[in-house]
Design an enzyme around this catalytic site. Structure first.
Site, PDB file in Angstrom:
ATOM      1  N   ASP A   9      -1.827  -4.014  -3.798  1.00 35.88           N
ATOM      2  CA  ASP A   9      -2.366  -2.996  -2.917  1.00 35.88           C
ATOM      3  C   ASP A   9      -2.366  -1.669  -3.690  1.00 35.88           C
ATOM      4  OD1 ASP A   9      -2.946  -1.541  -0.417  1.00 35.88           O
ATOM      5  OD2 ASP A   9      -0.864  -0.892  -0.602  1.00 35.88           O
ATOM      6  N   ASP A  11      -2.811   2.216  -2.079  1.00 35.00           N
ATOM      7  CA  ASP A  11      -2.116   3.321  -1.414  1.00 35.00           C
ATOM      8  C   ASP A  11      -0.778   2.856  -0.848  1.00 35.00           C
ATOM      9  OD1 ASP A  11      -4.143   5.431  -1.667  1.00 35.00           O
ATOM     10  OD2 ASP A  11      -5.347   4.155  -0.360  1.00 35.00           O
TER      11      ASP A  11
END
Length: 219
Positions: A9, A11
């Site tokens: 991922d 953020d």
């Protein structure tokens, strides 16, 4: 090594961007004259695609209003990237990615709720696009926690779910991996609570990126 592919991922996992996302979303709500969510509410939706995040925060608003919120969010986020201090990676991320890349057989990829344009912009600004073999953004495919972006990355890179690892800081990340039977790591310095992440039975939980790297290389 147990894995051939690690999917990250962005953020809240690689980049410390939650505060900017919260501020941009709150400014967007103000601009659209709708109730402004508190910081915790915004943090809860980080990781979703932008339309899905806005739908979750303002379910009572009509489509036209949500489109305005989306446009204003994009404006504020890009303006902050241009006029405020650059966002930074979490401690250990550049060094840790370099260690992983040094193992030539190990591929790295990104699965993010950001837009393609937004991810390409951060790749350019931080000169990090070549860290990854492939990436998927929410506007290219289905938003998390639908596992479609993982399925597409696995197909593109020729990897089976049992040889891949998803690394994320939200339940959205861990749920989409869980739905494919893919191993998953919970980064507990991100936006979702540790107890929530543990419900998705990660193979590792850590708040130290370099500890994750050591675990991968020693597995």
């Amino acid at each position: 090594m147990t894995y051939d592919l690690i999917i990250f991922d962005w953020d809240g996992t690689l980049m410390d961007s939650a505060a900017r996302i919260v501020a941009s979303m709150q400014h967007a709500g103000q601009d659209a004259s709708v109730p402004v969510p508190n910081g915790e509410a915004v943090r809860r939706i980080i990781g979703l695609g932008l339309p899905e995040a806005i739908q979750a925060l303002w379910p009572e608003q009509d489509g036209t209003t949500r489109e305005r919120i989306q446009a204003r969010y994009s404006h504020h986020f890009v303006h902050a990237e241009t006029h405020e201090a650059p966002l930074s990676f979490f401690e250990g991320v550049p060094e840790g990615i370099a260690r992983l890349r040094a193992h030539g057989a190990l591929k790295l990829a990104v699965a993010t709720g950001k837009s393609r344009k937004g991810l390409d912009r951060v790749f350019r600004d931080h000169q990090c696009g070549d860290w990854f073999e492939a990436s998927r953004t929410a506007d290219m495919t289905a938003s998390k926690p639908d596992p479609r972006m993982l399925e597409e990355l696995l197909s593109e890179l020729g990897c089976s779910p049992d040889r891949a690892l998803m690394v994320g800081d939200t339940t959205f990340d861990l749920e989409m991996a869980e739905r494919l039977g893919m191993d998953r790591v919970a980064m507990t310095y991100g936006v979702h609570d540790r107890d929530e992440l543990l419900r998705h039975t990660p193979v590792l939980e850590t708040c130290d990126f370099l500890a994750l790297v050591r675990w991968v290389l020693e597995s």
